[in-house]
Design a protein around this motif. Structure first.
Motif, PDB file in Angstrom:
ATOM      1  N   ARG A   1      36.909   9.831  -5.867  1.00  0.00           N
ATOM      2  CA  ARG A   1      37.232  10.970  -6.729  1.00  0.00           C
ATOM      3  C   ARG A   1      36.058  11.334  -7.639  1.00  0.00           C
ATOM      4  O   ARG A   1      36.055  12.405  -8.247  1.00  0.00           O
ATOM      5  CB  ARG A   1      38.460  10.639  -7.584  1.00  0.00           C
ATOM      6  N   ALA A   2      35.081  10.438  -7.715  1.00  0.00           N
ATOM      7  CA  ALA A   2      33.926  10.677  -8.579  1.00  0.00           C
ATOM      8  C   ALA A   2      32.626  10.837  -7.810  1.00  0.00           C
ATOM      9  O   ALA A   2      31.709  11.515  -8.278  1.00  0.00           O
ATOM     10  CB  ALA A   2      33.786   9.525  -9.589  1.00  0.00           C
ATOM     11  N   VAL A   3      32.522  10.227  -6.641  1.00  0.00           N
ATOM     12  CA  VAL A   3      31.259  10.189  -5.901  1.00  0.00           C
ATOM     13  C   VAL A   3      31.521  10.507  -4.439  1.00  0.00           C
ATOM     14  O   VAL A   3      32.465   9.980  -3.835  1.00  0.00           O
ATOM     15  CB  VAL A   3      30.596   8.796  -6.013  1.00  0.00           C
ATOM     16  N   ALA A   4      30.698  11.354  -3.858  1.00  0.00           N
ATOM     17  CA  ALA A   4      30.829  11.701  -2.439  1.00  0.00           C
ATOM     18  C   ALA A   4      29.447  11.982  -1.875  1.00  0.00           C
ATOM     19  O   ALA A   4      28.434  11.950  -2.581  1.00  0.00           O
ATOM     20  CB  ALA A   4      31.749  12.912  -2.262  1.00  0.00           C
ATOM     21  N   GLY A   5      29.407  12.225  -0.563  1.00  0.00           N
ATOM     22  CA  GLY A   5      28.165  12.627   0.078  1.00  0.00           C
ATOM     23  C   GLY A   5      27.093  11.549   0.027  1.00  0.00           C
ATOM     24  O   GLY A   5      27.368  10.356   0.094  1.00  0.00           O
ATOM     25  N   GLN A   6      25.841  11.977  -0.117  1.00  0.00           N
ATOM     26  CA  GLN A   6      24.709  11.070  -0.043  1.00  0.00           C
ATOM     27  C   GLN A   6      24.745   9.992  -1.120  1.00  0.00           C
ATOM     28  O   GLN A   6      24.359   8.849  -0.887  1.00  0.00           O
ATOM     29  CB  GLN A   6      23.398  11.852  -0.131  1.00  0.00           C
ATOM     30  N   GLU A   7      25.235  10.340  -2.308  1.00  0.00           N
ATOM     31  CA  GLU A   7      25.303   9.348  -3.385  1.00  0.00           C
ATOM     32  C   GLU A   7      26.252   8.210  -3.012  1.00  0.00           C
ATOM     33  O   GLU A   7      25.946   7.026  -3.234  1.00  0.00           O
ATOM     34  CB  GLU A   7      25.759  10.001  -4.689  1.00  0.00           C
ATOM     35  N   ALA A   8      27.381   8.549  -2.423  1.00  0.00           N
ATOM     36  CA  ALA A   8      28.329   7.518  -1.992  1.00  0.00           C
ATOM     37  C   ALA A   8      27.731   6.675  -0.871  1.00  0.00           C
ATOM     38  O   ALA A   8      27.879   5.442  -0.852  1.00  0.00           O
ATOM     39  CB  ALA A   8      29.637   8.164  -1.532  1.00  0.00           C
ATOM     40  N   VAL A   9      27.049   7.316   0.062  1.00  0.00           N
ATOM     41  CA  VAL A   9      26.422   6.582   1.177  1.00  0.00           C
ATOM     42  C   VAL A   9      25.371   5.617   0.642  1.00  0.00           C
ATOM     43  O   VAL A   9      25.282   4.459   1.085  1.00  0.00           O
ATOM     44  CB  VAL A   9      25.807   7.575   2.184  1.00  0.00           C
TER      45      VAL A   9
END
Length: 438
Positions: free
Chosen positions: A379-387
């Motif tokens: 809910r706070a982090v997605a995309g490249q940052e999550a990867v």
């Protein structure tokens, strides 16, 4: 809270063995997390010398004996449903009427009335009103039946809440306060439990436990599956679980996700392959035609990869049962997933894991193993940052494994010990060293 006293597991049993009803974890379930909970509880209870019978409430019809368990206890499966078919004895509405009229031969009424306690686990995380009033009614039905039948209600380790409606909270408060014992499965949820019980409750009966699936015994799958994993020997083999619940674009708004989930998980698989790993896709919720099926999500990930990338990605059969999946996950070097019980299968096998979560429950469970930093909130982090955060977890897997090696044996022992504590308490109530149920 209902007045009972608890004793050690050495409490003297009476002439007959303990009779128990287990609710909130159907054993025949396409959600392997719910199955893992039920299997862990029933396997432990059935093997206990003090237990005479275990009646497991499930989604089926009628009553059937189940002789597949260890120990001498009789295990039966009883169908119950939140159904409008009043003519069916499995309907909770019919069960309520039959009980009021003396039972009328209803087997569920009879088992509830004869039980020394009703142990309810709410599917681990379904004691909440987030999924609507009908789902809450289904989750509350066996708890309310225990109270009406005058039987001790034990809330096994689970998540409590959140409750977003006044009616949902009122209902939960009443059931928590009527329970003889209640266990939360992590520190965060224990705070919610204390809040629901209120300041006047006996805090010794409101306990912080651990998820019972940590005690799930692993079971070797069919030879073809073993051969599939054996063929990967010599590689760095990682597992990835992609949740079918989160794969649709509508999940962004429904769960408040920070970005498209499927794209994030596809990027993670691609980056793991580029890092030299072999990826094994592991389904934890299955069902033909079911929109939440993880296997459907895995198909979408594979479709997004190129031909070369797909040669480094394998797929376990979605038909494997929870104990078989745990055996497979235990063979991996690292695991990432969004289904919490898939990650518990890894953690309890001392396999470093990364949780990409959409609720607070995952961080709490990872915290019991001292690895909460390996959870990222979708809910706070997605995309490249999550990867990138997942890849950082992958890179420190050796250090994480050492943490798990030191911590997990105690967590597994606690998962089993809390069930022994419940059995000791039930024995004390049955032997007359406690008051009656309110």
């Amino acid at each position: 809270m209902t007045t009972h006293s608890t004793t050690s597991t050495n409490a003297r049993p009476s002439a007959r063995g303990t009779r128990l009803v287990v609710a909130g974890a159907p054993l025949d379930n396409d959600n392997r997390g719910v199955e893992a909970l039920g299997t862990s509880v029933v396997a432990h209870l059935a093997s206990a010398a003090s237990v005479d019978s275990v009646s497991v409430l499930g989604d089926g019809w009628g009553v059937s004996a189940d002789s597949s368990w260890p120990g001498d206890a009789r295990v039966d499966r009883l169908g119950v449903r939140n159904s409008r078919r009043w003519h069916r004895r499995e309907s909770w509405a019919r069960i309520r009427v039959d009980r009021a009229l003396g039972g009328l031969g209803n087997p569920v009424v009879a088992r509830l009335g004869a039980a020394d306690a009703v142990l309810d686990i709410s599917g681990g995380d379904s004691f909440t009103d987030l999924y609507g009033p009908r789902r809450l009614a289904t989750i509350c039905a066996p708890k309310e039946a225990a109270v009406r039948s005058g039987r001790p209600l034990v809330l096994l380790p689970q998540t409590f809440g959140p409750f977003t409606t006044a009616e949902g909270r009122r209902r939960a408060e009443g059931l928590v306060r009527h329970s003889a014992l209640a266990y939360a499965r992590d520190a965060w949820s224990h705070e919610q439990l204390l809040d629901l019980a209120g300041p006047s409750a006996d805090a010794t009966r409101l306990r912080e436990g651990v998820d019972v699936a940590f005690a799930l015994p692993a079971r070797e799958p069919a030879a073809s599956v073993v051969e599939q994993l054996d063929s990967l020997t010599g590689e760095v083999v990682v597992g990835v679980n992609v949740s079918g619940l989160l794969r649709e674009e509508s999940a962004v708004a429904r769960f408040g996700l920070a970005g498209p989930y499927l794209a994030t998980m596809t990027s993670l698989v691609r980056e793991l392959v580029r890092a030299g790993a072999v990826v094994v896709l592991v389904s934890h919720v299955h069902g033909v035609g079911r929109s939440e099926s993880d296997d459907t999500a895995h198909g979408a990930v594979l479709d997004a990869l190129d031909a070369v990338e797909r040669t480094r990605v394998h797929r376990l059969s979605p038909l494997l049962r929870a104990a078989e999946l745990k055996w497979c996950i235990g063979r991996l070097d690292w695991f990432a997933g969004s289904r919490m019980h898939a990650t518990i299968a890894a953690l309890s096998s001392q396999v470093p894991a990364f949780g990409y979560a959409y609720s607070d429950k995952t961080r709490g469970v990872f915290g019991t193993c001292a690895v909460a930093e390996d959870v990222v909130d979708a809910r706070a982090v997605a995309g490249q940052e999550a990867v990138e955060q997942a890849l950082a977890s992958f890179a420190r897997r050796d250090a994480t494994r050492e943490v798990l090696r030191r911590r997990v044996p105690d967590v597994v022992a606690q998962a089993r010990g809390q069930l022994d504590d419940v059995l000791g308490a039930v024995s004390s109530w049955r032997d007359g060293s406690a008051g009656t149920v309110a």
